[in-house]
Design an enzyme around this catalytic site. Structure first.
Site, PDB file in Angstrom:
ATOM      1  N   ALA A  61       9.402   0.011  -0.960  1.00 52.66           N
ATOM      2  CA  ALA A  61       8.069  -0.978  -0.273  1.00 52.66           C
ATOM      3  C   ALA A  61       9.386  -2.167   0.012  1.00 52.66           C
ATOM      4  O   ALA A  61      10.223  -2.364  -1.027  1.00 52.66           O
ATOM      5  CB  ALA A  61       7.462  -1.381  -2.128  1.00 52.66           C
ATOM      6  N   TYR A 181      -1.158  -4.925  -4.370  1.00 55.37           N
ATOM      7  CA  TYR A 181      -0.241  -5.640  -3.745  1.00 55.37           C
ATOM      8  C   TYR A 181      -1.260  -7.463  -2.337  1.00 55.37           C
ATOM      9  O   TYR A 181      -2.580  -6.738  -2.843  1.00 55.37           O
ATOM     10  CB  TYR A 181       0.826  -5.704  -2.469  1.00 55.37           C
ATOM     11  CG  TYR A 181       1.345  -5.351  -4.050  1.00 55.37           C
ATOM     12  CD1 TYR A 181       2.321  -6.030  -4.951  1.00 55.37           C
ATOM     13  CD2 TYR A 181       1.507  -3.431  -4.238  1.00 55.37           C
ATOM     14  CE1 TYR A 181       2.928  -5.471  -6.340  1.00 55.37           C
ATOM     15  CE2 TYR A 181       2.358  -3.284  -5.321  1.00 55.37           C
ATOM     16  CZ  TYR A 181       2.848  -3.720  -6.084  1.00 55.37           C
ATOM     17  OH  TYR A 181       3.885  -3.736  -7.153  1.00 55.37           O
ATOM     18  N   ARG A 228      -1.244   2.634   3.864  1.00 58.09           N
ATOM     19  CA  ARG A 228      -0.682   3.140   2.545  1.00 58.09           C
ATOM     20  C   ARG A 228      -2.622   2.458   1.535  1.00 58.09           C
ATOM     21  O   ARG A 228      -2.582   1.410   1.932  1.00 58.09           O
ATOM     22  CB  ARG A 228       0.216   2.848   1.492  1.00 58.09           C
ATOM     23  CG  ARG A 228      -0.417   3.636  -0.277  1.00 58.09           C
ATOM     24  CD  ARG A 228       1.043   3.891  -0.538  1.00 58.09           C
ATOM     25  NE  ARG A 228       1.130   5.413  -1.073  1.00 58.09           N
ATOM     26  CZ  ARG A 228       1.425   5.586  -2.181  1.00 58.09           C
ATOM     27  NH1 ARG A 228       1.717   4.540  -2.989  1.00 58.09           N
ATOM     28  NH2 ARG A 228       2.095   6.892  -3.071  1.00 58.09           N
TER      29      ARG A 228
END
Ligand SMILES: Cc1cc2nc3c(=O)[nH]c(=O)nc-3n(C[C@H](O)[C@H](O)[C@H](O)COP(=O)(O)O)c2cc1C
Length: 374
Positions: A61, A181, A228
């Site tokens: 990430a 997130y 994703r």
């Protein structure tokens, strides 16, 4: 003599315009070794160790802005210095013949004031703090709820990151819409408590993620974009009351972009059935509904990966911990060779070698030093 059939994981696949030689994808894995948010030369060694001709790798990430940070020494892709630092890493992967996507990330409230510019509060869909039991030993700061008029600026950060990724030489980008997130903090009703156009209905909660998808596609082209998603997970207090509806809605939004490259979905947590840990395999409806390439992840090994590719449950399988500990994972699968065990204690440490580039190759003699020569 009957010709030996190639195992399903090792058969070629055309993902949009990309010619893949096999289905074993390196999952995005945060490694915390990009000092000062700048990718380092040792990342070229790490990624090229895992690169194979026609294989697909996804980066760890990678932050899209100064507010995107929540972990020590994670890379970014918002400054010219970061873009320049990525270039030799991407080149090293390309020299091995692999394709390389950059996972673009904003942590949102999975952060503390210490990681934020001027010690400000992390930003989120909400001002609700992550509960202390979400991750033992971690206390995340109380976030600040983004105003609706600030959201276009964050969308622009993703747009710029995508442009930078292409400039750095990446073949495409993966939008990180998983694992609790920022994008998930908007998408999931367990975290999003807004009552404006970014909260409430499913359409409203997904609006921010869809705006990011639209912006990134507009910037670099649908053929270079994947996303994703982890609708079934509840990491970081991010759970949804109807994950199947959420996933179905998002897939329909992706399909609106002709040629949107891939949808990468994480399975629900492993379930224990008859005393054995098993993958719940809940992704088939979304794989069927999605027009592009489908990647499944979460708990896969050689046997399960071959099974799901053979059954048409997914096109590709992303491997996290096994690929972390086995730089030559496709080779080991091919030979049915034993696997190195991963060492959890070094997942997130900062050493440029230990737990990173020091996992042995099957044949150290022939492959190790050469593969390290990035
Ligand atoms: C050390 C470590 C770092 C991870 N970092 C990321 C990340 O940066 N982005 C992401 O989407 N998932 C991340 N994950 C989740 C993995 O991509 C993957 O979904 C998970 O490990 C389950 O797959 P596995 O059973 O093959 O390991 C991470 C997992 C581990 C173990």
């Amino acid at each position: 003599m009957a010709r030996q059939e190639a195992m399903p994981l090792l058969t070629p696949f055309k993902a949009g315009r990309l010619e893949l030689a096999h289905r074993v994808v390196l999952a995005p894995l945060t490694r915390c070794r990009s000092y000062g948010n700048v990718p380092q030369p040792h990342a070229a060694v790490y990624y090229s160790q895992r690169a194979t001709r026609g294989g697909l790798l996804i980066t760890e990430a990678t932050g899209v802005s100064t507010t995107a940070q929540g972990y020590p020494e994670t890379p970014g892709i918002w400054t010219p210095e970061q873009v320049e630092a990525w270039k030799p890493i991407v080149d090293a992967v390309h020299r091995k013949g692999a394709l390389f996507f950059c996972q673009m990330w904003h942590v949102g409230r999975v952060s503390t004031n210490d990681f934020q510019p001027d010690g400000q509060a992390p930003i989120s869909s909400t001002d609700k703090q992550i509960s202390p039991d979400a991750e033992p030993g971690m206390v995340y700061s109380k976030p600040r709820r983004l105003r609706a008029d600030e959201i276009p600026g964050i969308v622009d950060d993703f747009r710029r990151a995508a442009r930078n990724a292409v400039e750095a030489g990446f073949d495409g980008v993966e939008i990180h819409g998983a694992n609790g997130y920022l994008l998930e903090q908007f998408m999931k009703d367990g975290a999003n408590d807004r009552d404006d156009e970014y909260g409430g209905s499913l359409e409203n909660r997904c609006r921010f993620a869809v705006e990011v998808v639209d912006a990134v596609v507009g910037e670099v082209g649908a053929h270079r974009v994947g996303i994703r998603l982890s609708p079934f997970l509840d990491y970081m207090d991010c759970a949804d009351s109807d994950p199947a509806a959420l996933a179905g809605y998002m897939v329909r939004q992706l399909n609106k972009h002709d040629g949107f490259l891939y949808c990468h979905m994480v399975e629900p947590r492993m379930a224990v059935v008859d005393g054995r840990r098993q993958i719940p395999h809940r992704l088939l409806p979304f794989r069927k509904a999605f027009n592009g390439t489908f990647i499944a992840a979460g708990g896969y090994d050689r046997e399960e990966g071959n099974k799901v590719v053979a059954e048409g449950y997914t096109d590709l399988v992303a491997y996290g911990r096994l690929f972390l500990a086995n730089p030559d994972l496709p080779k080991r699968f091919e030979l049915g060779a034993p696997l190195n065990k991963y060492d959890r204690s070094t997942f997130y440490t900062q050493d440029p070698v230990v737990g990173y580039t020091d996992y042995p190759f099957l044949d150290e003699e022939n492959n190790g030093p050469a593969a390290n020569d990035a």
